[in-house]
Design a protein around this motif. Structure first.
Motif, PDB file in Angstrom:
ATOM      1  N   UNK A 173      18.992  97.228  41.425  1.00 31.69           N
ATOM      2  CA  UNK A 173      17.634  97.351  41.949  1.00 31.69           C
ATOM      3  C   UNK A 173      16.726  96.525  41.045  1.00 31.69           C
ATOM      4  N   UNK A 174      15.867  95.719  41.650  1.00 33.88           N
ATOM      5  CA  UNK A 174      14.927  94.899  40.882  1.00 33.88           C
ATOM      6  C   UNK A 174      13.517  95.323  41.262  1.00 33.88           C
ATOM      7  N   UNK A 175      12.704  95.583  40.257  1.00 37.06           N
ATOM      8  CA  UNK A 175      11.345  96.070  40.475  1.00 37.06           C
ATOM      9  C   UNK A 175      10.357  95.045  39.932  1.00 37.06           C
ATOM     10  N   UNK A 176       9.480  94.558  40.796  1.00 38.64           N
ATOM     11  CA  UNK A 176       8.425  93.641  40.373  1.00 38.64           C
ATOM     12  C   UNK A 176       7.085  94.379  40.391  1.00 38.64           C
ATOM     13  N   UNK A 177       6.585  94.781  39.230  1.00 38.98           N
ATOM     14  CA  UNK A 177       5.309  95.482  39.150  1.00 38.98           C
ATOM     15  C   UNK A 177       4.199  94.516  38.734  1.00 38.98           C
ATOM     16  N   UNK A 178       3.059  95.044  38.338  1.00 38.03           N
ATOM     17  CA  UNK A 178       1.970  94.222  37.811  1.00 38.03           C
ATOM     18  C   UNK A 178       1.235  94.961  36.707  1.00 38.03           C
ATOM     19  N   UNK A 179       0.792  94.193  35.713  1.00 37.30           N
ATOM     20  CA  UNK A 179      -0.072  94.758  34.682  1.00 37.30           C
ATOM     21  C   UNK A 179      -1.543  94.584  35.050  1.00 37.30           C
ATOM     22  N   UNK A 180      -1.828  93.942  36.192  1.00 37.50           N
ATOM     23  CA  UNK A 180      -3.210  93.887  36.665  1.00 37.50           C
ATOM     24  C   UNK A 180      -3.753  95.308  36.722  1.00 37.50           C
ATOM     25  N   UNK A 181      -4.986  95.469  36.337  1.00 41.74           N
ATOM     26  CA  UNK A 181      -5.558  96.791  36.152  1.00 41.74           C
ATOM     27  C   UNK A 181      -6.529  97.130  37.282  1.00 41.74           C
ATOM     28  N   UNK A 182      -7.783  96.838  37.138  1.00 44.12           N
ATOM     29  CA  UNK A 182      -8.759  97.165  38.173  1.00 44.12           C
ATOM     30  C   UNK A 182      -9.026  96.008  39.118  1.00 44.12           C
ATOM     31  N   UNK A 183      -8.474  94.829  38.814  1.00 47.08           N
ATOM     32  CA  UNK A 183      -8.703  93.652  39.645  1.00 47.08           C
ATOM     33  C   UNK A 183      -7.435  92.829  39.751  1.00 47.08           C
ATOM     34  N   UNK A 184      -7.218  92.210  40.896  1.00 49.08           N
ATOM     35  CA  UNK A 184      -6.065  91.328  41.076  1.00 49.08           C
ATOM     36  C   UNK A 184      -6.226  90.055  40.255  1.00 49.08           C
ATOM     37  N   UNK A 185      -7.412  89.826  39.713  1.00 45.63           N
ATOM     38  CA  UNK A 185      -7.671  88.632  38.904  1.00 45.63           C
ATOM     39  C   UNK A 185      -7.495  88.883  37.409  1.00 45.63           C
ATOM     40  N   UNK A 186      -7.108  90.091  37.031  1.00 47.10           N
ATOM     41  CA  UNK A 186      -6.986  90.420  35.605  1.00 47.10           C
ATOM     42  C   UNK A 186      -6.037  89.488  34.868  1.00 47.10           C
ATOM     43  N   UNK A 187      -4.947  89.101  35.512  1.00 47.94           N
ATOM     44  CA  UNK A 187      -3.938  88.284  34.831  1.00 47.94           C
ATOM     45  C   UNK A 187      -4.413  86.858  34.581  1.00 47.94           C
ATOM     46  N   UNK A 188      -5.531  86.465  35.176  1.00 48.95           N
ATOM     47  CA  UNK A 188      -6.061  85.113  34.952  1.00 48.95           C
ATOM     48  C   UNK A 188      -6.980  85.050  33.735  1.00 48.95           C
ATOM     49  N   UNK A 189      -7.254  86.185  33.118  1.00 41.43           N
ATOM     50  CA  UNK A 189      -8.070  86.270  31.903  1.00 41.43           C
ATOM     51  C   UNK A 189      -7.115  86.496  30.740  1.00 41.43           C
ATOM     52  N   UNK A 190      -6.885  85.457  29.934  1.00 36.14           N
ATOM     53  CA  UNK A 190      -5.854  85.517  28.894  1.00 36.14           C
ATOM     54  C   UNK A 190      -6.061  86.682  27.927  1.00 36.14           C
ATOM     55  N   UNK A 191      -7.263  86.804  27.383  1.00 33.01           N
ATOM     56  CA  UNK A 191      -7.525  87.862  26.403  1.00 33.01           C
ATOM     57  C   UNK A 191      -7.340  89.247  27.013  1.00 33.01           C
ATOM     58  N   UNK A 192      -7.822  89.410  28.244  1.00 36.24           N
ATOM     59  CA  UNK A 192      -7.658  90.691  28.927  1.00 36.24           C
ATOM     60  C   UNK A 192      -6.185  90.971  29.187  1.00 36.24           C
ATOM     61  N   UNK A 193      -5.446  89.952  29.606  1.00 34.55           N
ATOM     62  CA  UNK A 193      -4.022  90.132  29.897  1.00 34.55           C
ATOM     63  C   UNK A 193      -3.254  90.570  28.654  1.00 34.55           C
ATOM     64  N   UNK A 194      -3.600  89.998  27.498  1.00 29.18           N
ATOM     65  CA  UNK A 194      -2.949  90.408  26.249  1.00 29.18           C
ATOM     66  C   UNK A 194      -3.178  91.897  25.998  1.00 29.18           C
ATOM     67  N   UNK A 195      -4.416  92.344  26.213  1.00 33.50           N
ATOM     68  CA  UNK A 195      -4.742  93.763  26.026  1.00 33.50           C
ATOM     69  C   UNK A 195      -3.981  94.630  27.025  1.00 33.50           C
ATOM     70  N   UNK A 196      -3.915  94.186  28.264  1.00 32.99           N
ATOM     71  CA  UNK A 196      -3.272  94.991  29.301  1.00 32.99           C
ATOM     72  C   UNK A 196      -1.764  95.088  29.096  1.00 32.99           C
ATOM     73  N   UNK A 197      -1.140  94.018  28.625  1.00 33.30           N
ATOM     74  CA  UNK A 197       0.302  94.090  28.374  1.00 33.30           C
ATOM     75  C   UNK A 197       0.602  95.039  27.216  1.00 33.30           C
TER      76      UNK A 197
END
Length: 287
Positions: free
Chosen positions: A99-123
């Motif tokens: 079974x392969x699961x593709x999740x996301x660390x995006x938080x309140x917005x689908x654009x979260x992963x495009x903000x490098x500093x925010x993405x580091x915090x979210x990961x």
């Protein structure tokens, strides 16, 4: 590094299927206070002839920056070419059914992963959602080696669980390694580093109560990848510590690093790394 066969990119005769798994979690920065509930989705791959009476290993595959849970496998209505690769690899017994699961660390917005500093915090914060919400949703719905989603049971089934990712997904992988060794044995980071401090990485393992025999890391990057120097520095410094044993396979040690000549920081090479990683664990029955 072996390439994905061209024939594997074509639709398979025995295809698995993708399903959407919706689950609830909490806003990452106030997670412990439970102030804001979030509804999220993971895209789940079920191998051909998935049988709920059979136990399956689970690979959690995290996306990188400017991406989401649909990036690697697509959606049920429009699967990606990489799904064909997995279907064919399983059919040819190059890869074990899983079974392969593709999740996301995006938080309140689908654009979260495009903000490098925010993405580091979210990961860095993602492991709390992973262990408390996503894994129970996945392994409480589908048949895995976990008899229940109690943390003690998840620990007992850690040999049947892997986490991997490319770029920021690799950073997420290192964070899971740093915080969740009790429920994961296998880690597949590629082209995304956490720290150049090898001693710190060794301490993270020891602080969780584990030793060199308790995990396996398959790491990969490319010589023309902008992340290659920092990623390689981390791997090299880890290999200087007795706890990390640099080898070519799990039977000999716990840290395998593969370098793709001329490999770049792009999706095509990322998929190559994932294919190699998934082909190395949970070996299928003999052909």
């Amino acid at each position: 590094m072996a390439e994905i066969p061209d024939a594997f990119e074509r639709p398979a005769n025995c295809p698995g299927k993708l399903v959407n798994l919706n689950y609830q979690t909490w806003e990452a920065f106030t997670y412990q206070k439970r102030l804001q509930r979030l509804k999220k989705r993971a895209v789940v791959y079920l191998p051909y002839n998935y049988d709920p009476k059979q136990q399956y290993n689970v690979f959690y595959l995290m996306h990188g920056g400017w991406s989401n849970e649909t990036t690697y496998l697509g959606i049920p209505e429009k699967p990606s070419t990489f799904k064909n690769v997995i279907d064919n690899a399983i059919a040819k017994k190059t890869m074990a059914p899983m079974i392969i699961v593709c999740p996301t660390y995006n938080n309140t917005s689908v654009r979260d992963s495009s903000d490098y500093s925010l993405a580091v915090e979210l990961t860095a914060r993602y492991p709390q959602e992973l262990v408390n919400d996503l894994i129970p949703a996945v392994e409480g719905t589908f048949s895995t080696f976990a008899a229940s989603t109690d943390r003690r049971v998840l620990r007992a089934s850690r040999d049947h669980r892997a986490f991997g990712g490319f770029s920021m997904g690799s950073v997420a992988t290192w964070q899971v390694f740093a915080q969740c060794l009790d429920v994961f044995r296998y880690f597949f980071p590629s082209s995304g580093n956490l720290t150049a401090d090898g001693k710190k990485m060794a301490k993270l393992v020891k602080d969780q109560g584990f030793g060199p025999e308790d995990f396996f890391i398959f790491a990969a990057s490319g010589t023309h990848d902008f992340a290659y120097p920092a990623f390689s520095e981390q791997i090299q410094n880890m290999s200087k510590e007795d706890l990390f044993q640099t080898v070519s396979n799990e039977q000999e040690g716990n840290l395998c690093y593969r370098i793709k000549r001329h490999g770049v920081h792009g999706k095509e090479d990322a998929l190559q790394y994932f294919y190699q990683a998934m082909s190395r664990i949970w070996k299928p029955a003999e052909k």
